[in-house]
Design an enzyme around this catalytic site. Structure first.
Site, PDB file in Angstrom:
ATOM      1  N   HIS A 293       0.845  -1.185   0.000  1.00  0.00           N
ATOM      2  CA  HIS A 293       0.000   0.000   0.000  1.00  0.00           C
ATOM      3  C   HIS A 293       0.881   1.235   0.000  1.00  0.00           C
ATOM      4  CE1 HIS A 293      -3.202   2.773   1.056  1.00  0.00           C
ATOM      5  NE2 HIS A 293      -4.005   1.839   0.590  1.00  0.00           N
TER       6      HIS A 293
ATOM      7  N   ASP B   5      -8.019  -5.654  -0.561  1.00  0.00           N
ATOM      8  CA  ASP B   5      -8.447  -6.482  -1.698  1.00  0.00           C
ATOM      9  C   ASP B   5      -8.102  -7.957  -1.513  1.00  0.00           C
ATOM     10  OD1 ASP B   5      -9.540  -4.379  -3.242  1.00  0.00           O
ATOM     11  OD2 ASP B   5      -7.513  -3.683  -3.620  1.00  0.00           O
TER      12      ASP B   5
HETATM   13  N1  COA Z   1       4.238  -7.562  -4.388  1.00  0.00           N
HETATM   14  C1  COA Z   1       5.590  -7.626  -4.407  1.00  0.00           C
HETATM   15  N2  COA Z   1       6.381  -6.582  -4.093  1.00  0.00           N
HETATM   16  C2  COA Z   1       5.778  -5.435  -3.755  1.00  0.00           C
HETATM   17  C3  COA Z   1       4.378  -5.302  -3.708  1.00  0.00           C
HETATM   18  C4  COA Z   1       3.614  -6.416  -4.046  1.00  0.00           C
HETATM   19  N3  COA Z   1       2.279  -6.351  -4.050  1.00  0.00           N
HETATM   20  N4  COA Z   1       4.075  -4.053  -3.356  1.00  0.00           N
HETATM   21  C5  COA Z   1       5.230  -3.424  -3.177  1.00  0.00           C
HETATM   22  N5  COA Z   1       6.263  -4.235  -3.420  1.00  0.00           N
HETATM   23  C6  COA Z   1       7.670  -3.927  -3.348  1.00  0.00           C
HETATM   24  C7  COA Z   1       8.093  -3.164  -4.596  1.00  0.00           C
HETATM   25  O1  COA Z   1       8.466  -4.027  -5.646  1.00  0.00           O
HETATM   26  C8  COA Z   1       9.221  -2.323  -4.085  1.00  0.00           C
HETATM   27  O2  COA Z   1      10.352  -3.158  -3.991  1.00  0.00           O
HETATM   28  P1  COA Z   1      11.840  -2.567  -4.291  1.00  0.00           P
HETATM   29  O3  COA Z   1      12.045  -1.502  -3.251  1.00  0.00           O
HETATM   30  O4  COA Z   1      12.713  -3.750  -4.145  1.00  0.00           O
HETATM   31  O5  COA Z   1      11.773  -1.998  -5.677  1.00  0.00           O
HETATM   32  C9  COA Z   1       8.793  -1.988  -2.659  1.00  0.00           C
HETATM   33  O6  COA Z   1       7.885  -3.024  -2.289  1.00  0.00           O
HETATM   34  C10 COA Z   1       8.104  -0.644  -2.579  1.00  0.00           C
HETATM   35  O7  COA Z   1       6.996  -0.644  -3.478  1.00  0.00           O
HETATM   36  P2  COA Z   1       6.510   0.601  -4.290  1.00  0.00           P
HETATM   37  O8  COA Z   1       6.040   0.137  -5.640  1.00  0.00           O
HETATM   38  O9  COA Z   1       7.495   1.716  -4.258  1.00  0.00           O
HETATM   39  O10 COA Z   1       5.272   1.048  -3.437  1.00  0.00           O
HETATM   40  P3  COA Z   1       4.142   1.998  -3.929  1.00  0.00           P
HETATM   41  O11 COA Z   1       3.759   2.806  -2.771  1.00  0.00           O
HETATM   42  O12 COA Z   1       4.479   2.749  -5.160  1.00  0.00           O
HETATM   43  O13 COA Z   1       3.025   0.966  -4.382  1.00  0.00           O
HETATM   44  C11 COA Z   1       1.122  -0.319  -4.560  1.00  0.00           C
HETATM   45  C12 COA Z   1       1.884   0.691  -3.701  1.00  0.00           C
HETATM   46  C13 COA Z   1      -0.220  -0.562  -3.940  1.00  0.00           C
HETATM   47  C14 COA Z   1       0.928   0.260  -5.986  1.00  0.00           C
HETATM   48  C15 COA Z   1       1.945  -1.629  -4.632  1.00  0.00           C
HETATM   49  O14 COA Z   1       2.125  -2.132  -3.337  1.00  0.00           O
HETATM   50  C16 COA Z   1       1.283  -2.643  -5.530  1.00  0.00           C
HETATM   51  O15 COA Z   1       1.439  -2.576  -6.757  1.00  0.00           O
HETATM   52  N6  COA Z   1       0.537  -3.620  -4.949  1.00  0.00           N
HETATM   53  C17 COA Z   1      -0.176  -4.618  -5.735  1.00  0.00           C
HETATM   54  C18 COA Z   1      -1.484  -4.067  -6.266  1.00  0.00           C
HETATM   55  C19 COA Z   1      -2.514  -3.922  -5.198  1.00  0.00           C
HETATM   56  O16 COA Z   1      -2.750  -4.823  -4.409  1.00  0.00           O
HETATM   57  N7  COA Z   1      -3.166  -2.763  -5.223  1.00  0.00           N
HETATM   58  C20 COA Z   1      -4.247  -2.461  -4.296  1.00  0.00           C
HETATM   59  C21 COA Z   1      -3.832  -1.358  -3.392  1.00  0.00           C
HETATM   60  S1  COA Z   1      -5.048  -1.072  -2.140  1.00  0.00           S
END
Ligand code: COA
Length: 375
Positions: A259, A310
């Site tokens: 998140h 979710d």
């Molecule tokens: N699965 C695997 N790794 C994950 C992850 C996931 N669901 N969510 C975050 N990470 C990892 C990233 O790859 C990143 O790793 P790194 O530092 O080695 O590159 C680290 O955690 C930080 O993630 P980041 O993408 O910078 O976080 P964000 O704040 O931009 O993203 C989300 C938040 C929600 C977009 C992201 O967690 C995600 O894509 N989750 C899956 C989709 C989802 O469930 N969305 C519903 C949200 S309520």
């Protein structure tokens, strides 16, 4: 040096009185009430009233509010004709987005943005969205829509319009609680989209149509569908560990985890997980519970990344019998309340949303005549 805040991460863009997330304590409050208390003790209709009016309703206020909502549930024959014209494999988020846009064209007072006008339109959309989703679902399966009933709660009526029957009260309560959890979440992508759209003094229907488009994405609302596709592709609990380890080793995203704001766990997850496990007992879904338990443990142990709402909602809706592409439209059925509360708040103290960008393109150059340009 211009600082860039990719994805607006960490940027505070405005004030709000609608909801707040406390990251340290992993709590979410709507108008000061912890969301899990609302999910336990209130019906979704009470939560909608709270989000729009700032206070929980009294018995009298709830009666009036529900009566008005129930009176607005029916959709026009013209809209049903529009639904009939969609391709049967069109995504229900796209059909819902178009249906809301269509409702906007049917409203001669679409640009009435006084507080009463906005409230009336918000209630109209909240009342009609379940009818649209259920009618669209039935039409794409070759069945005629079931008309809404005014003697049922919003959750009961949705089940009835979708399946032709209302399930056990415990299942209805579980669904209703999921709606409360989905209703509002501060400046998430779709809410910010809605606020941005109306900040140009565009209308509420345009704001909601844009918000639906934003919510559809797999990084946002679409994750509840993606979670279920993942569980189905894993197949059984004994394969979950190897699958998770492979995703982690390959640095793949696992839907339903992570998140932008919560870093120590999503406040909505513990109670929604309890609900999910209860529903699994009732609807013979132990297989999904075993699988998600394994996935949850490995992700937290290995990466310190927690599940988001979710993750428990996807399998819960699946066990209830909803088609997977309908999961995110159900999210809309609830989030319409948060979006419209934010649209009202934005318009009450509006400032056009217009950020800056750092230019990294060509420096100035001259236009060559067509015949002198290199091939
Ligand atoms: N699965 C695997 N790794 C994950 C992850 C996931 N669901 N969510 C975050 N990470 C990892 C990233 O790859 C990143 O790793 P790194 O530092 O080695 O590159 C680290 O955690 C930080 O993630 P980041 O993408 O910078 O976080 P964000 O704040 O931009 O993203 C989300 C938040 C929600 C977009 C992201 O967690 C995600 O894509 N989750 C899956 C989709 C989802 O469930 N969305 C519903 C949200 S309520």
């Amino acid at each position: 040096m211009t600082e860039i805040y990719k994805g607006l991460a960490g940027v505070t863009v405005d004030e709000t009185t609608i909801s707040t997330i406390n990251v340290e304590q992993s709590t979410l409050m709507y108008r000061g009430y912890p969301v899990q208390e609302l999910a336990k003790n209130c019906r979704f209709e009470e939560v909608a009233f709270l989000l729009w009016h700032g206070e929980l309703p009294t018995t009298e206020q709830l009666k009036t509010f529900e009566k008005a909502e129930r009176q607005k549930r029916a959709i026009s024959e013209d809209l049903i004709d529009v639904l009939r014209k969609f391709r049967k494999d069109a995504h229900p988020m796209d059909t819902l987005r178009t249906a809301i846009s269509f409702i906007g064209t049917q409203d001669p007072r679409w640009d009435d943005s006084c507080p009463e006008g906005l409230l009336e339109k918000a209630l109209n959309m909240m009342a009609k969205i379940p009818t649209i989703i259920a009618a669209d679902h039935r039409l794409r399966h070759g069945q005629e829509p079931i008309a809404p009933r005014d003697d049922l709660t919003m959750a009961e009526n949705f089940f009835n319009m979708y399946f032709g029957e209302v399930p056990a009260p415990s299942v209805v309560k579980a669904f209703d609680a999921s709606l409360t959890f989905y209703a509002e979440h501060s400046f998430n992508a779709s809410t910010f989209t809605a606020r941005t759209i109306v900040s140009s003094l565009s209308d509420i229907y345009s704001g909601v149509t844009g918000a639906i488009g934003s919510l559809k994405g797999a990084l946002h609302g679409g994750a509840n569908e993606a979670v279920m596709h993942t569980l189905l592709s894993i197949g059984s609990a004994d394969k979950a560990e190897a699958w998770m380890r492979e995703q982690i080793a390959n640095k793949n995203l696992v839907m339903g985890f992570g998140h932008r704001v919560y870093k120590n766990g999503d406040s909505r997850v513990p109670y929604m997980t309890e609900i999910y496990h209860e529903v699994a007992k009732e609807l013979d879904g132990q297989k999904w519970v075993e699988m998600t338990n394994v996935m949850n443990k490995i992700m937290v142990d290995e990466k310190g990344i927690h599940p988001n709402l979710d993750f428990p909602v996807g399998p819960t809706y699946y066990m209830m019998g909803f088609d997977i592409p309908v999961f995110t439209p159900i999210f809309v059925m609830s989030r319409i309340t948060g979006w419209t509360a934010h649209i009202m708040e934005q318009l009450a103290n509006n400032k056009l949303v217009r950020p800056l960008s750092k230019y990294t393109g060509h420096s100035q150059r001259s236009v060559l005549p067509l015949e002198k340009r290199a091939a």
